[in-house]
Design an enzyme around this catalytic site. Structure first.
Site, PDB file in Angstrom:
ATOM      1  N   ILE A 139       0.814  -1.191   0.097  1.00  0.00           N
ATOM      2  CA  ILE A 139      -0.050   0.226  -0.026  1.00  0.00           C
ATOM      3  C   ILE A 139       0.824   1.123   0.004  1.00  0.00           C
ATOM      4  O   ILE A 139       1.888   0.919   0.284  1.00  0.00           O
ATOM      5  CB  ILE A 139      -0.939  -0.128   1.259  1.00  0.00           C
ATOM      6  CG1 ILE A 139      -0.365  -0.189   2.476  1.00  0.00           C
ATOM      7  CG2 ILE A 139      -1.901  -1.192   1.096  1.00  0.00           C
ATOM      8  CD1 ILE A 139      -1.118  -0.094   3.760  1.00  0.00           C
ATOM      9  N   ASP A 140       0.437   2.248  -0.559  1.00  0.00           N
ATOM     10  CA  ASP A 140       1.242   3.579  -0.763  1.00  0.00           C
ATOM     11  C   ASP A 140       1.799   4.078   0.865  1.00  0.00           C
ATOM     12  O   ASP A 140       1.183   3.677   2.039  1.00  0.00           O
ATOM     13  CB  ASP A 140       0.315   4.842  -1.271  1.00  0.00           C
ATOM     14  CG  ASP A 140      -0.256   4.234  -2.732  1.00  0.00           C
ATOM     15  OD1 ASP A 140       0.531   3.660  -3.249  1.00  0.00           O
ATOM     16  OD2 ASP A 140      -1.400   4.827  -2.809  1.00  0.00           O
ATOM     17  N   MET A 141       3.010   5.040   0.522  1.00  0.00           N
ATOM     18  CA  MET A 141       3.294   5.369   1.825  1.00  0.00           C
ATOM     19  C   MET A 141       2.677   5.864   2.866  1.00  0.00           C
ATOM     20  O   MET A 141       2.678   5.824   4.052  1.00  0.00           O
ATOM     21  CB  MET A 141       4.613   6.411   1.229  1.00  0.00           C
ATOM     22  CG  MET A 141       5.316   6.968   2.614  1.00  0.00           C
ATOM     23  SD  MET A 141       6.645   8.198   2.053  1.00  0.00           S
ATOM     24  CE  MET A 141       5.855   9.438   1.360  1.00  0.00           C
ATOM     25  N   THR A 143      -0.746   5.719   2.867  1.00  0.00           N
ATOM     26  CA  THR A 143      -2.020   5.090   3.285  1.00  0.00           C
ATOM     27  C   THR A 143      -1.591   4.152   4.404  1.00  0.00           C
ATOM     28  O   THR A 143      -0.493   3.470   4.505  1.00  0.00           O
ATOM     29  CB  THR A 143      -2.135   3.979   2.120  1.00  0.00           C
ATOM     30  OG1 THR A 143      -2.620   4.888   0.734  1.00  0.00           O
ATOM     31  CG2 THR A 143      -3.282   3.109   2.482  1.00  0.00           C
ATOM     32  N   ARG A 241      -7.406   5.639  -5.346  1.00  0.00           N
ATOM     33  CA  ARG A 241      -7.103   7.293  -5.548  1.00  0.00           C
ATOM     34  C   ARG A 241      -7.584   7.663  -6.912  1.00  0.00           C
ATOM     35  O   ARG A 241      -8.278   8.903  -6.949  1.00  0.00           O
ATOM     36  CB  ARG A 241      -5.861   7.488  -5.340  1.00  0.00           C
ATOM     37  CG  ARG A 241      -5.317   7.111  -3.851  1.00  0.00           C
ATOM     38  CD  ARG A 241      -3.889   7.055  -3.582  1.00  0.00           C
ATOM     39  NE  ARG A 241      -3.410   8.404  -3.863  1.00  0.00           N
ATOM     40  CZ  ARG A 241      -2.067   8.745  -3.874  1.00  0.00           C
ATOM     41  NH1 ARG A 241      -1.094   7.582  -3.662  1.00  0.00           N
ATOM     42  NH2 ARG A 241      -1.369  10.047  -4.104  1.00  0.00           N
TER      43      ARG A 241
END
Length: 310
Positions: A139-141, A143, A241
């Site tokens: 998962i994104d930084m 998130t 997103r």
């Protein structure tokens, strides 16, 4: 080096090269790894450098020049982990905001991988010889929320197979800008790398990979913001997103796909991986885990309720 030659069977044709390679059991090659090999011209089709988009025909010969696995040059670091569950096969971690999942340019230290290596030692899967031991998905930084880390190759293969057929339960909560017209809906739009900005993803009807997000409204804050639950049918980079922005409701705090200025003091998008469920690789039973809202998320919800719903 490891040289492999494969004659393509008729049963699967026509099929793109990268899609075909991802179906192989030996050698095991992910689509992302296949893309890397193709870019480096390590894959030949009938003796000539191959392209990912080329459709294979029965009898075509693929020659693969596989590099030796790269030794992992990542130092274990004693970084506290919020462990939701752990056994001999998997580790379920609740990732905080601001932590990168695996080392990359500009983030060689302080990543989840650094922390997991310290916690697990040598008990991590090593599929594909990549620089991401145990990591099946990410998962994104900015998130927060749940990630599964695999402690052995058997668990990794099982989870990767479940990801491939979209059978893993992944539910997120997000705060989006604006008031969604419907209480629930689905965004079915293929995603690929943006042709205008290579760091971004974009809807690409022609060459994008299938991507489906189901959303459900949990709470409305006047006409300004909405708390939604997003369930992933697929798991593409930045999927929620991009999909929510595409219907006019970007995530609050997302300066990449939404407004550059945010009325709240936030560190990136308001997105939390709340529920993760899968078939356990050893027991064959379905297991599901959940994570409470992080502190920043709860504080923001309180502010929005006081301002719009009091």
């Amino acid at each position: 080096m490891n040289f492999v030659e494969i004659r393509v069977p008729s049963a699967l044709c026509p099929v793109r090269i990268d899609q075909y390679l991802a179906t192989l059991k030996e050698p095991e090659i992910s689509r992302s790894y296949a893309a890397k090999l193709l870019k480096e011209e390590r894959i030949l089709l009938n003796g000539k450098p191959a392209k990912a988009s080329t459709k294979l025909k029965a009898g075509d010969v693929l020659s693969l020049d596989l590099p030796a696995p790269v030794a992992l040059d990542v130092e274990p670091e004693d970084i506290p982990l919020d462990i939701i569950y752990e056994d001999q096969d998997v580790l379920i971690v609740n990732k905080p905001k601001g932590m990168v999942v695996h080392p990359a340019a500009g983030h060689a230290q302080g990543t989840l991988v650094n922390a997991v290596m310290y916690h697990c030692g040598s008990e991590l899967s090593s599929i594909n010889g990549v620089m991401r031991p145990g990591i099946v998905h990410r998962i994104d930084m900015n998130t927060t929320g749940l990630l599964v880390v695999c402690k052995n190759d058997q668990a990794h293969k099982s989870l990767a197979a479940q990801l491939k057929v979209h059978s893993i339960t992944r539910r997120y909560v997000a705060i989006v800008i604006g008031n969604l017209r419907e209480d629930e809906g689905t965004v079915d739009a293929p995603l690929g790398r943006s042709k205008k900005d290579r760091k971004k993803q974009a809807i690409d009807e022609l060459n994008g990979r299938p991507a489906v997000t189901h959303y459900h409204v949990l709470e409305r804050f006047g006409g300004a913001y909405t708390l939604v639950q997003c369930t992933l049918e697929t798991g593409r980079t930045h999927q929620i997103r991009v999909h929510m922005a595409s219907i006019g409701h970007p995530l609050l705090g997302d300066e990449v796909y939404g407004p550059k200025k945010c009325p709240f003091d936030l560190e990136g998008q308001c997105l939390h991986a709340q529920v993760l469920g899968f078939i356990h690789p050893r027991t064959g039973e379905y297991v599901e885990f959940s994570s409470p809202y992080p502190a920043y998320f709860e504080e923001l919800l309180t502010k929005l309720r006081n301002k719009y719903n009091s």
